[in-house]
Design an enzyme around this catalytic site. Structure first.
Site, PDB file in Angstrom:
ATOM      1  N   LYS A 182       0.941  -1.371   0.098  1.00 46.37           N
ATOM      2  CA  LYS A 182       0.101  -0.138   0.112  1.00 46.37           C
ATOM      3  C   LYS A 182       0.907   1.219  -0.092  1.00 46.37           C
ATOM      4  CE  LYS A 182      -3.256   2.551   2.934  1.00 46.37           C
ATOM      5  NZ  LYS A 182      -4.090   2.724   4.242  1.00 46.37           N
TER       6      LYS A 182
ATOM      7  N   ASP B  58      -2.444  10.150   3.770  1.00 48.55           N
ATOM      8  CA  ASP B  58      -4.141   9.673   3.769  1.00 48.55           C
ATOM      9  C   ASP B  58      -4.855  10.698   4.618  1.00 48.55           C
ATOM     10  OD1 ASP B  58      -6.535   8.577   4.028  1.00 48.55           O
ATOM     11  OD2 ASP B  58      -5.912   6.733   5.446  1.00 48.55           O
TER      12      ASP B  58
ATOM     13  N   LYS C 212     -10.213  12.873   7.858  1.00 47.48           N
ATOM     14  CA  LYS C 212      -9.523  12.474   9.328  1.00 47.48           C
ATOM     15  C   LYS C 212      -9.874  13.658  10.122  1.00 47.48           C
ATOM     16  CE  LYS C 212      -6.595   8.697   8.178  1.00 47.48           C
ATOM     17  NZ  LYS C 212      -7.281   7.522   8.712  1.00 47.48           N
TER      18      LYS C 212
ATOM     19  N   ASP D 265       1.593   6.001   5.715  1.00 44.09           N
ATOM     20  CA  ASP D 265       0.554   5.319   4.941  1.00 44.09           C
ATOM     21  C   ASP D 265       1.114   4.578   3.761  1.00 44.09           C
ATOM     22  OD1 ASP D 265      -1.840   4.051   5.523  1.00 44.09           O
ATOM     23  OD2 ASP D 265      -3.053   5.367   4.424  1.00 44.09           O
TER      24      ASP D 265
ATOM     25  N   ASP E 126     -12.266   6.896   3.480  1.00 40.37           N
ATOM     26  CA  ASP E 126     -10.961   6.793   4.482  1.00 40.37           C
ATOM     27  C   ASP E 126     -10.547   5.325   4.270  1.00 40.37           C
ATOM     28  OD1 ASP E 126      -8.856   7.280   5.967  1.00 40.37           O
ATOM     29  OD2 ASP E 126     -10.103   7.620   7.873  1.00 40.37           O
TER      30      ASP E 126
ATOM     31  N   GLU F 273      -9.540   3.710   2.000  1.00 43.31           N
ATOM     32  CA  GLU F 273      -9.031   3.922   0.509  1.00 43.31           C
ATOM     33  C   GLU F 273      -7.742   2.846   0.305  1.00 43.31           C
ATOM     34  OE1 GLU F 273      -7.711   5.349   3.149  1.00 43.31           O
ATOM     35  OE2 GLU F 273      -5.790   5.109   2.857  1.00 43.31           O
TER      36      GLU F 273
ATOM     37  N   ARG G 124      -7.792  -0.480   0.828  1.00 39.74           N
ATOM     38  CA  ARG G 124      -8.035  -1.469   0.229  1.00 39.74           C
ATOM     39  C   ARG G 124      -8.415  -1.444  -1.167  1.00 39.74           C
ATOM     40  NH1 ARG G 124     -12.741  -2.034   4.715  1.00 39.74           N
ATOM     41  NH2 ARG G 124     -10.947  -1.055   5.913  1.00 39.74           N
TER      42      ARG G 124
HETATM   43  N1  BES Z   1      -4.395   4.524   6.663  1.00 37.62           N
HETATM   44  C1  BES Z   1      -5.535   4.258   7.597  1.00 37.62           C
HETATM   45  C2  BES Z   1      -5.317   3.071   8.811  1.00 37.62           C
HETATM   46  C3  BES Z   1      -4.385   3.615   9.730  1.00 37.62           C
HETATM   47  C4  BES Z   1      -4.853   3.875  11.028  1.00 37.62           C
HETATM   48  C5  BES Z   1      -2.923   3.345   9.734  1.00 37.62           C
HETATM   49  C6  BES Z   1      -3.869   4.058  12.000  1.00 37.62           C
HETATM   50  C7  BES Z   1      -2.119   3.462  10.730  1.00 37.62           C
HETATM   51  C8  BES Z   1      -2.726   4.018  11.907  1.00 37.62           C
HETATM   52  C9  BES Z   1      -6.620   3.353   6.747  1.00 37.62           C
HETATM   53  O1  BES Z   1      -6.564   3.946   5.462  1.00 37.62           O
HETATM   54  C10 BES Z   1      -7.856   4.040   7.551  1.00 37.62           C
HETATM   55  O2  BES Z   1      -8.137   5.241   7.451  1.00 37.62           O
HETATM   56  N2  BES Z   1      -8.759   2.894   7.784  1.00 37.62           N
HETATM   57  C11 BES Z   1      -9.855   3.178   8.452  1.00 37.62           C
HETATM   58  C12 BES Z   1     -10.970   2.176   7.953  1.00 37.62           C
HETATM   59  C13 BES Z   1     -12.335   2.586   8.317  1.00 37.62           C
HETATM   60  C14 BES Z   1     -12.882   3.681   7.814  1.00 37.62           C
HETATM   61  C15 BES Z   1     -13.458   1.279   7.831  1.00 37.62           C
HETATM   62  C16 BES Z   1      -9.658   2.936  10.066  1.00 37.62           C
HETATM   63  O3  BES Z   1      -8.881   2.183  10.344  1.00 37.62           O
HETATM   64  O4  BES Z   1     -10.445   3.955  10.625  1.00 37.62           O
HETATM   65 ZN    ZN Z   2      -4.862   4.561   4.825  1.00 38.78          ZN
HETATM   66 ZN    ZN Z   3      -7.735   6.009   5.213  1.00 33.46          ZN
END
Ligand code: BES
Ligand code: ZN
Ligand code: ZN
Length: 483
Positions: free
Chosen positions: A244, A249, A256, A267, A326, A328, A330
């Site tokens: 990834k 992000d 966020k 990220d 968010d 994204e 995946r």
């Molecule tokens: N990049 C984030 C995940 C992340 C969170 C990485 C904290 C490192 C530290 C990812 O893209 C994300 O924002 N995921 C969301 C998914 C949710 C919207 C289903 C999350 O984990 O809140």
């Molecule tokens: Zn992310």
């Molecule tokens: Zn994200």
């Protein structure tokens, strides 16, 4: 900093500082010349406890377990780098596998001496010129010079690959964007048997990578699909790594909050890891074909941004309802995994800072390992143990899979439940792994360990290079089994 092997006793080598690991709190070993002082100072030899007496640094070490050696050696070097010492010496602490601890020690010295100072005015370059590992062993075990040198070489390559990834992740997001990642990937071509390809928007459109393209839509920097290949002559199996590469992000329109956005330059840790693994594999001259595939873009906001309620079409034709922009990573990985399957992998491993839920489930220090094959998961996890990286298996199940149902598309990009988010993200990715590769696939969620907010083990604040050592150890071990 050079790591040298000296076929001499510890006392026969000249150095500014000597490192002595105190095993099992035993102060009666011949290398411990300051027993009285240590007792006076209250040093008990607890794990990672440290005490400098004159020019000898004593570090508590519970056992000759590799990671104990790694931790205590890193602790020592962390302390020594603050002194004016230029030369350091240490003996060996072999366990049942000669040389293995020399490798662990070498890794610790290089990992522990890393610092990211690009944006500091007052830089403190490393003063240590050399560390001599003397082939006198704590338990009087004989180790050949050849084995020792090979161990240093392997440890050095593994740790340098890890530090290479740390540099990529620690760079600021203004500079570390998809085009910079492209340049870094291209730079790997200087290694023997390595070639690289890079694809832009047109290719992604031709390939029908609608999910990846949607994430890039609001960014002023174009997307890049990077594909680096290490192909030695007579390569055995093919390892395909997918990373990834979200160079930032923001969360997109599902923005966020301020606090959660900080550190999202990390990220792209998955992409840094897959490039570093390829670099390590090429330098170690592993007998495998190794591919590093990176989906690089940022997740930005703007009038062009993709929206919750949009429906995207991925490369394999599956339609995806966007319910949260968010989620994204995946989406980018979905298209990259389809592309990766076309490379006909024997092993397919994706690495991503995918979910906060994985950090909730396993904590900051542990990588979540998911996949359909228990054998494959166990094989990687056992080697992760040896490398000192922590892993935890998160099991798929049919009920969690159902939570990704969408009323308008084939699948939703988020689960309908707020629980089990790391696993549902893994199950989302499963939709983009072709049937014949299901049992060859592992998904590694490195969201916890990739970025260090408060230093731990041999990791400084900032990037840790998570996932690199475990995969290199795994491939090295496999190559030995198959030799
Ligand atoms: N990049 C984030 C995940 C992340 C969170 C990485 C904290 C490192 C530290 C990812 O893209 C994300 O924002 N995921 C969301 C998914 C949710 C919207 C289903 C999350 O984990 O809140
Ligand atoms: Zn992310
Ligand atoms: Zn994200």
């Amino acid at each position: 900093m050079n790591i040298l092997i000296e076929n001499k006793k510890l006392t026969e080598v000249e150095a500014d500082i000597t490192i002595v690991l105190v095993l099992n709190k035993n102060l009666d070993h011949k290398w411990i010349e300051d027993k009285k002082e240590l007792e006076f100072l209250g040093f008990e030899g607890e794990s990672e406890e440290i005490c400098l007496v004159g020019k000898t640094i004593y570090v508590g070490c519970e056992s000759t377990d590799n990671d104990e050696i790694r931790l205590s050696s890193a602790k020592a070097i962390n302390h020594i780098k603050k002194t004016k010492a230029k030369t350091v010496k240490v003996g060996t602490y072999s366990n049942d596998c000669p040389g293995v601890n020399i490798k662990a020690m070498s890794e610790a010295f290089i990992l522990g001496s890393y610092a990211y100072e690009e944006y500091k005015s007052d830089k403190k370059p490393l003063k240590i010129d050399s560390i001599s590992i003397c082939l006198e062993d704590y338990n009087d075990v004989a180790i050949s010079e050849k084995t020792a040198k090979q161990a240093v070489e392997a440890g050095t390559i593994i740790a340098n690959a890890t530090n290479f990834a740390k540099d990529l992740v620690n760079e600021i997001p203004y500079k570390m964007h998809s085009l910079k990642l492209e340049e870094m990937a291209k730079g790997l071509e200087s290694l023997e048997n390595v070639t690289s390809k890079s694809f832009g928007k047109e290719f992604l459109e031709e390939q029908g990578m609608g999910a990846f393209l949607a994430v890039n839509r609001a960014s002023h920097i174009p997307p890049r699909l990077l594909h680096v290949i290490y192909k030695p002559k007579n390569a055995k199996e093919k390892f395909v790594f997918v990373g990834k590469g979200l160079t930032y992000d923001t969360g997109g329109l599902s923005l966020k909050t301020g606090g959660h956005m900080v550190s999202m330059k990390s990220d792209m840790s998955g992409s840094a890891a897959v490039l570093a693994i390829l670099k390590g594999a090429a330098e170690l001259k592993l007998p495998y074909e190794v591919h590093a595939i990176v989906g690089a873009t940022e997740n930005a906001i703007g009038p062009e941004a993709y929206k919750p309620d949009d429906v995207l079409i991925a490369k394999n034709g599956k339609t995806i309802e966007v319910r949260n922009t968010d989620a994204e990573g995946r989406l980018v990985l979905a298209d990259c995994l389809c592309y990766a399957c076309e490379q006909k992998p024997d092993y397919l491993i994706d690495m991503a800072t995918l979910t906060g839920a994985c950090v909730v489930a396993l904590g900051d220090y542990t990588t979540g390992v998911m996949g359909h094959s228990s054998e494959l998961k166990n094989s990687l996890m056992q080697n992760a143990d040896k490398s000192g990286e922590l892993t935890g298996a998160l099991p798929f199940n049919r009920y969690l899979k159902k939570l990704l149902k969408s009323s308008i598309a084939d699948i939703s990009n988020i689960s309908s439940s707020s629980y089990g988010g790391a696993i549902t993200a893994g199950l989302f990715l499963d939709n983009f792994v072709a049937d014949e590769y299901k049992d060859k696939w592992l998904h590694l969620d490195i969201a916890g360990p990739a970025y260090v907010e408060k230093e731990w083990g041999y990791n400084q604040c900032g990037a840790s290079g998570a996932g690199i050592r475990m995969n290199l150890y795994w491939m090295i071990e496999k190559s030995k089994e198959e030799a």
